[in-house]
Design a protein around this motif. Structure first.
Motif, mmCIF file in Angstrom:
data_model
loop_
_atom_site.group_PDB
_atom_site.id
_atom_site.type_symbol
_atom_site.label_atom_id
_atom_site.label_comp_id
_atom_site.label_asym_id
_atom_site.label_seq_id
_atom_site.Cartn_x
_atom_site.Cartn_y
_atom_site.Cartn_z
ATOM 1 N N VAL A 90 7.914 -2.574 -2.032
ATOM 2 C CA VAL A 90 6.628 -2.702 -2.615
ATOM 3 C C VAL A 90 7.137 -3.458 -4.284
ATOM 4 C CG1 VAL A 90 4.628 -1.800 -3.826
ATOM 5 C CG2 VAL A 90 5.661 -0.860 -1.759
ATOM 6 N N LYS A 91 6.144 -4.439 -4.448
ATOM 7 C CA LYS A 91 6.371 -5.026 -5.761
ATOM 8 C C LYS A 91 4.933 -4.962 -6.485
ATOM 9 C CE LYS A 91 8.000 -8.393 -8.927
ATOM 10 N NZ LYS A 91 9.334 -8.352 -9.570
ATOM 11 N N PHE A 92 5.052 -4.387 -7.690
ATOM 12 C CA PHE A 92 3.645 -4.269 -8.393
ATOM 13 C C PHE A 92 3.756 -5.464 -9.452
ATOM 14 C CE2 PHE A 92 4.705 0.215 -6.993
ATOM 15 C CZ PHE A 92 3.588 0.393 -6.649
ATOM 16 N N ASP A 93 2.766 -5.354 -10.080
ATOM 17 C CA ASP A 93 2.496 -6.548 -11.447
ATOM 18 C C ASP A 93 3.134 -5.826 -12.296
ATOM 19 O OD1 ASP A 93 0.537 -4.502 -12.102
ATOM 20 O OD2 ASP A 93 -0.989 -6.422 -12.545
ATOM 21 N N GLU A 94 3.336 -6.471 -13.446
ATOM 22 C CA GLU A 94 3.895 -5.839 -14.889
ATOM 23 C C GLU A 94 3.428 -4.649 -15.330
ATOM 24 O OE1 GLU A 94 2.852 -9.135 -18.169
ATOM 25 O OE2 GLU A 94 4.480 -9.505 -16.951
ATOM 26 N N THR A 95 2.093 -4.738 -15.159
ATOM 27 C CA THR A 95 1.372 -3.367 -15.619
ATOM 28 C C THR A 95 1.138 -2.356 -14.997
ATOM 29 O OG1 THR A 95 -0.766 -4.435 -15.317
ATOM 30 C CG2 THR A 95 0.042 -5.019 -17.485
ATOM 31 N N TYR A 96 1.650 -2.421 -13.670
ATOM 32 C CA TYR A 96 1.536 -1.539 -12.641
ATOM 33 C C TYR A 96 -0.061 -1.226 -12.114
ATOM 34 C CZ TYR A 96 6.125 -0.402 -13.254
ATOM 35 O OH TYR A 96 7.501 -0.646 -13.485
ATOM 36 N N ASN A 97 -0.841 -2.190 -12.277
ATOM 37 C CA ASN A 97 -2.290 -2.322 -12.017
ATOM 38 C C ASN A 97 -2.663 -2.826 -10.529
ATOM 39 O OD1 ASN A 97 -3.231 -1.104 -14.308
ATOM 40 N ND2 ASN A 97 -3.085 -3.087 -15.230
ATOM 41 N N LYS A 98 -1.518 -3.583 -9.801
ATOM 42 C CA LYS A 98 -1.968 -4.085 -8.673
ATOM 43 C C LYS A 98 -0.686 -4.312 -7.809
ATOM 44 C CE LYS A 98 -2.536 -8.718 -9.330
ATOM 45 N NZ LYS A 98 -3.461 -9.998 -8.985
ATOM 46 N N ILE A 99 -0.562 -4.201 -6.428
ATOM 47 C CA ILE A 99 0.541 -4.734 -5.761
ATOM 48 C C ILE A 99 0.455 -6.211 -5.496
ATOM 49 C CG2 ILE A 99 1.532 -4.339 -3.441
ATOM 50 C CD1 ILE A 99 0.836 -1.533 -3.243
ATOM 51 N N ILE A 100 1.518 -6.602 -5.852
ATOM 52 C CA ILE A 100 1.704 -8.100 -5.415
ATOM 53 C C ILE A 100 2.094 -8.313 -4.197
ATOM 54 C CG2 ILE A 100 3.315 -10.167 -6.067
ATOM 55 C CD1 ILE A 100 1.378 -9.041 -8.624
ATOM 56 N N TYR A 101 3.245 -7.502 -3.498
ATOM 57 C CA TYR A 101 3.159 -7.674 -2.339
ATOM 58 C C TYR A 101 3.834 -6.262 -1.819
ATOM 59 C CZ TYR A 101 8.202 -8.654 -3.483
ATOM 60 O OH TYR A 101 9.338 -8.827 -3.961
ATOM 61 N N TYR A 102 3.746 -6.246 -0.366
ATOM 62 C CA TYR A 102 4.673 -5.181 0.345
ATOM 63 C C TYR A 102 5.231 -5.591 1.522
ATOM 64 C CZ TYR A 102 0.827 -3.653 3.490
ATOM 65 O OH TYR A 102 0.099 -3.530 4.515
ATOM 66 N N GLU A 103 6.529 -4.988 1.861
ATOM 67 C CA GLU A 103 7.262 -5.618 3.072
ATOM 68 C C GLU A 103 7.505 -4.369 3.876
ATOM 69 O OE1 GLU A 103 11.414 -7.838 4.541
ATOM 70 O OE2 GLU A 103 10.878 -7.103 2.376
ATOM 71 N N PRO A 104 6.655 -4.291 5.078
ATOM 72 C CA PRO A 104 7.137 -3.181 6.071
ATOM 73 C C PRO A 104 8.689 -3.416 6.584
ATOM 74 C CG PRO A 104 5.402 -4.557 7.235
ATOM 75 C CD PRO A 104 5.740 -5.056 5.675
ATOM 76 N N ILE A 105 9.621 -2.754 6.648
ATOM 77 C CA ILE A 105 11.011 -2.672 7.027
ATOM 78 C C ILE A 105 11.164 -1.777 8.448
ATOM 79 C CG2 ILE A 105 13.276 -2.480 6.732
ATOM 80 C CD1 ILE A 105 12.552 -3.182 3.617
ATOM 81 N N TYR A 106 11.169 -1.793 9.302
ATOM 82 C CA TYR A 106 11.209 -1.005 10.569
ATOM 83 C C TYR A 106 12.526 -0.142 10.640
ATOM 84 C CZ TYR A 106 10.996 1.145 14.977
ATOM 85 O OH TYR A 106 10.852 1.978 16.208
ATOM 86 N N ILE A 107 12.312 1.005 10.485
ATOM 87 C CA ILE A 107 13.564 2.085 10.586
ATOM 88 C C ILE A 107 13.686 2.782 11.950
ATOM 89 C CG2 ILE A 107 14.748 4.188 9.366
ATOM 90 C CD1 ILE A 107 14.630 1.418 7.746
ATOM 91 N N GLY A 108 12.627 2.888 12.593
ATOM 92 C CA GLY A 108 12.560 3.537 13.786
ATOM 93 C C GLY A 108 12.521 5.051 13.914
ATOM 94 N N ASP A 109 12.299 5.845 12.722
ATOM 95 C CA ASP A 109 12.267 7.200 12.657
ATOM 96 C C ASP A 109 11.256 7.392 11.319
ATOM 97 O OD1 ASP A 109 12.726 10.128 12.626
ATOM 98 O OD2 ASP A 109 15.066 9.762 12.912
ATOM 99 N N ARG A 110 10.790 8.707 11.446
ATOM 100 C CA ARG A 110 10.066 9.245 10.215
ATOM 101 C C ARG A 110 10.899 9.480 9.063
ATOM 102 N NH1 ARG A 110 5.210 12.385 11.346
ATOM 103 N NH2 ARG A 110 5.883 13.865 10.037
ATOM 104 N N ILE A 111 10.567 8.931 7.821
ATOM 105 C CA ILE A 111 11.283 9.080 6.713
ATOM 106 C C ILE A 111 10.970 9.984 5.717
ATOM 107 C CG2 ILE A 111 12.443 7.767 4.857
ATOM 108 C CD1 ILE A 111 11.487 5.117 6.381
ATOM 109 N N ARG A 112 11.766 11.182 5.718
ATOM 110 C CA ARG A 112 11.254 12.673 4.996
ATOM 111 C C ARG A 112 11.619 12.336 3.503
ATOM 112 N NH1 ARG A 112 7.519 15.939 5.166
ATOM 113 N NH2 ARG A 112 7.701 15.795 7.412
#
Length: 140
Positions: A90-112
């Protein structure tokens, strides 16, 4: 929590984020004709989330990834997910008011859990279903 509507909030002292009155998710069981969550946070005096995942991803942890990991992943955060078996960059804008983009990366398992080792420049993932540790290394 609700079904859907996993929120990312920028937590600030004195702010109210609306839980358990406002959410973009729905109640799992609506017993006795209970009114569902208020969809708008702002209309009821609450702080709106930066982002809300619909459908839910089951956020388990969020970490800021140091810029020494990769020149391609500057100022990025990692969001661990228990639903869908993905890690989200995830990349936020410089003030952390919105997300610029997010990229899903398949891992194949639940990440605890997530951890970054600054000395080795590696990301460690605690994988729940296999009871394993995943390792992400930079190959620049």
């Amino acid at each position: 929590g609700p079904k859907g509507g996993d929120e990312i909030n920028f937590i600030q002292k004195g702010q109210n984020y609306g839980w358990d009155i406002a959410s973009y998710g729905k109640k799992y069981k609506n017993k006795n004709n209970e009114v569902d969550y208020k969809q708008s946070h702002e209309d009821y005096g609450f702080k709106e989330p930066i982002f809300s995942f619909i459908p839910a991803i089951g956020i388990s942890e969020i970490i800021k990834l140091p810029n020494n990991f990769s020149n391609l992943w500057k100022d990025n955060f990692l969001v661990a997910s228990l639903n869908g078996k993905y890690l989200y960059r995830v990349k936020f804008d410089e003030t952390y008011n919105k997300i610029i983009y997010y990229e899903p990366i398949y891992i194949g398992d639940r990440i605890r859990d997530l951890m970054y080792n600054n000395e080795k420049k590696k990301i460690y993932l605690a994988l729940e279903l296999e009871g394993a540790i995943g390792i992400i290394s930079n190959i620049e």
